[in-house]
Design a protein around this motif. Sequence first.
Motif, PDB file in Angstrom:
ATOM      1  N   ASN A 108       0.828  -1.212   0.000  1.00  0.00           N
ATOM      2  CA  ASN A 108       0.000   0.000   0.000  1.00  0.00           C
ATOM      3  C   ASN A 108       0.861   1.260   0.000  1.00  0.00           C
ATOM      4  OD1 ASN A 108      -2.427  -1.410  -0.010  1.00  0.00           O
ATOM      5  ND2 ASN A 108      -2.464  -1.577   2.231  1.00  0.00           N
ATOM      6  N   ALA A 109       2.033   1.196   0.637  1.00  0.00           N
ATOM      7  CA  ALA A 109       2.925   2.349   0.642  1.00  0.00           C
ATOM      8  C   ALA A 109       3.438   2.625  -0.764  1.00  0.00           C
ATOM      9  CB  ALA A 109       4.094   2.104   1.598  1.00  0.00           C
ATOM     10  N   TYR A 110       3.715   1.581  -1.532  1.00  0.00           N
ATOM     11  CA  TYR A 110       4.129   1.777  -2.927  1.00  0.00           C
ATOM     12  C   TYR A 110       2.982   2.370  -3.742  1.00  0.00           C
ATOM     13  CZ  TYR A 110       8.804  -0.225  -3.142  1.00  0.00           C
ATOM     14  OH  TYR A 110      10.148  -0.425  -3.008  1.00  0.00           O
ATOM     15  N   ARG A 111       1.790   1.818  -3.568  1.00  0.00           N
ATOM     16  CA  ARG A 111       0.644   2.317  -4.342  1.00  0.00           C
ATOM     17  C   ARG A 111       0.364   3.789  -4.047  1.00  0.00           C
ATOM     18  NH1 ARG A 111      -3.629  -2.696  -3.405  1.00  0.00           N
ATOM     19  NH2 ARG A 111      -2.887  -4.042  -5.101  1.00  0.00           N
ATOM     20  N   ASP A 112       0.437   4.149  -2.771  1.00  0.00           N
ATOM     21  CA  ASP A 112       0.117   5.518  -2.363  1.00  0.00           C
ATOM     22  C   ASP A 112       1.321   6.444  -2.410  1.00  0.00           C
ATOM     23  OD1 ASP A 112      -2.438   4.580  -1.836  1.00  0.00           O
ATOM     24  OD2 ASP A 112      -2.021   4.233   0.298  1.00  0.00           O
ATOM     25  N   GLY A 113       2.510   5.869  -2.675  1.00  0.00           N
ATOM     26  CA  GLY A 113       3.731   6.661  -2.653  1.00  0.00           C
ATOM     27  C   GLY A 113       4.380   6.774  -4.011  1.00  0.00           C
ATOM     28  N   VAL A 114       5.419   5.974  -4.241  1.00  0.00           N
ATOM     29  CA  VAL A 114       6.247   6.142  -5.430  1.00  0.00           C
ATOM     30  C   VAL A 114       5.496   5.863  -6.730  1.00  0.00           C
ATOM     31  CG1 VAL A 114       7.183   3.794  -5.505  1.00  0.00           C
ATOM     32  CG2 VAL A 114       8.601   5.728  -6.263  1.00  0.00           C
ATOM     33  N   GLN A 115       4.423   5.071  -6.663  1.00  0.00           N
ATOM     34  CA  GLN A 115       3.649   4.828  -7.889  1.00  0.00           C
ATOM     35  C   GLN A 115       2.863   6.053  -8.337  1.00  0.00           C
ATOM     36  OE1 GLN A 115       1.338   1.213  -7.594  1.00  0.00           O
ATOM     37  NE2 GLN A 115       3.155  -0.075  -7.621  1.00  0.00           N
ATOM     38  N   ARG A 116       2.822   7.078  -7.537  1.00  0.00           N
ATOM     39  CA  ARG A 116       2.224   8.340  -7.982  1.00  0.00           C
ATOM     40  C   ARG A 116       3.056   8.969  -9.086  1.00  0.00           C
ATOM     41  NH1 ARG A 116       2.522  11.588  -2.814  1.00  0.00           N
ATOM     42  NH2 ARG A 116       1.670  13.265  -4.105  1.00  0.00           N
ATOM     43  N   ILE A 117       4.366   8.661  -9.125  1.00  0.00           N
ATOM     44  CA  ILE A 117       5.228   9.264 -10.141  1.00  0.00           C
ATOM     45  C   ILE A 117       4.873   8.778 -11.541  1.00  0.00           C
ATOM     46  CG2 ILE A 117       7.595   9.539 -10.953  1.00  0.00           C
ATOM     47  CD1 ILE A 117       8.498   9.368  -8.030  1.00  0.00           C
ATOM     48  N   PRO A 118       4.813   7.465 -11.811  1.00  0.00           N
ATOM     49  CA  PRO A 118       4.441   7.054 -13.169  1.00  0.00           C
ATOM     50  C   PRO A 118       3.033   7.493 -13.567  1.00  0.00           C
ATOM     51  CG  PRO A 118       4.529   5.148 -11.703  1.00  0.00           C
ATOM     52  CD  PRO A 118       5.164   6.291 -10.981  1.00  0.00           C
ATOM     53  N   ARG A 119       2.132   7.572 -12.605  1.00  0.00           N
ATOM     54  CA  ARG A 119       0.792   8.051 -12.957  1.00  0.00           C
ATOM     55  C   ARG A 119       0.833   9.522 -13.371  1.00  0.00           C
ATOM     56  NH1 ARG A 119      -0.992   4.475  -8.626  1.00  0.00           N
ATOM     57  NH2 ARG A 119      -0.876   6.158  -7.092  1.00  0.00           N
ATOM     58  N   ALA A 120       1.603  10.326 -12.632  1.00  0.00           N
ATOM     59  CA  ALA A 120       1.717  11.749 -12.982  1.00  0.00           C
ATOM     60  C   ALA A 120       2.454  11.929 -14.301  1.00  0.00           C
ATOM     61  CB  ALA A 120       2.436  12.511 -11.867  1.00  0.00           C
ATOM     62  N   MET A 121       3.483  11.124 -14.541  1.00  0.00           N
ATOM     63  CA  MET A 121       4.219  11.220 -15.806  1.00  0.00           C
ATOM     64  C   MET A 121       3.327  10.826 -16.976  1.00  0.00           C
ATOM     65  SD  MET A 121       7.421  12.285 -15.491  1.00  0.00           S
ATOM     66  CE  MET A 121       8.422  11.518 -16.767  1.00  0.00           C
ATOM     67  N   ALA A 122       2.555   9.750 -16.812  1.00  0.00           N
ATOM     68  CA  ALA A 122       1.692   9.279 -17.894  1.00  0.00           C
ATOM     69  C   ALA A 122       0.588  10.275 -18.209  1.00  0.00           C
ATOM     70  CB  ALA A 122       1.087   7.927 -17.532  1.00  0.00           C
ATOM     71  N   ALA A 123       0.201  11.078 -17.231  1.00  0.00           N
ATOM     72  CA  ALA A 123      -0.869  12.056 -17.447  1.00  0.00           C
ATOM     73  C   ALA A 123      -0.396  13.282 -18.217  1.00  0.00           C
ATOM     74  CB  ALA A 123      -1.465  12.493 -16.105  1.00  0.00           C
ATOM     75  N   LEU A 124       0.920  13.491 -18.304  1.00  0.00           N
ATOM     76  CA  LEU A 124       1.429  14.671 -19.007  1.00  0.00           C
ATOM     77  C   LEU A 124       1.187  14.538 -20.503  1.00  0.00           C
ATOM     78  CD1 LEU A 124       4.855  15.392 -17.278  1.00  0.00           C
ATOM     79  CD2 LEU A 124       2.807  16.813 -17.199  1.00  0.00           C
ATOM     80  N   GLU A 125       0.657  15.586 -21.108  1.00  0.00           N
ATOM     81  CA  GLU A 125       0.425  15.593 -22.550  1.00  0.00           C
ATOM     82  C   GLU A 125       1.597  16.155 -23.330  1.00  0.00           C
ATOM     83  OE1 GLU A 125      -3.234  17.719 -23.102  1.00  0.00           O
ATOM     84  OE2 GLU A 125      -4.430  15.916 -22.825  1.00  0.00           O
TER      85      GLU A 125
END
Length: 280
Positions: A97-114
Amino acid sequence: MSDATGTPCSEDAGTVRLERRGAVAILTLDAPRTRNAVTDPPVLNALVAALEAVGADRSVRALVLTGAGKAFSAGGNIHDIRNRRGMFGGPADQVRNAYRDGVQRIPRAMAALEVPVIAAINGAAYGAGCDLVFMCDLRIAGESARISSNFVKLGLISGDGGLWFLSRVAGPAVAAELAFTGRAVSGAEALALGLVSRVVPDGDLLPAALALAGEIAANPPEAVRMTKRMLQQAGRVDLPTMLDMAAALQGICHAGEESRLAIAAAVGPAPQAPGPKEEK
């Protein structure tokens, strides 16, 4: 985000610097104590906030991502990993859960960039830092760059989706070799393997990245954003789906003002339609 002079703003929080050079944003990891490790909450939170700020600013047309000092990013905080503290401590479900709520926010934010993201790789990019490199759309390496998906050497795997990004860039064979061995590759070897588009002297790294970003930013921005989305879908969807997407987005382009102005600048404005003839 800082202004054109590069003065940091409040979201930098002393761990990242977000600057503007015209339509190009520069995001610099700046946590020298941990060699720009991205798993410490202050760095992680500031990085995600900066990426979200870039995504929300439609005037940004390209982003350069780099590290301050002698490292791009050492990845995870090795001392926290050793001591099993912070996001690395507790039972398996707590770490998950710490990975899901922590460092995995980075790839989600990167993937959202247009907008296209260019990694300017200075020095070491290890572990999660290596993963961050391959989350970018383009990569330029300095001569001192060292890139390593070194998780297996620590008895770990990439916990932030890095192997998904690595395999898309490197292909299955090269990705498997790098992931199974965990060895570091130099900028020159990364170029030979197709992991980066060019290698430049360290002193030329940021200027080269900014020049590439400027070349991208000079193009009509909505067409660039759509092109990035199409590239992201390549290999993920079948050809009929890709063709449908291309037709829909191309319809938007043809009907838009951006394309009309760009084509007029290239070949001249369209001739005016003749008006109605006057009766004599």
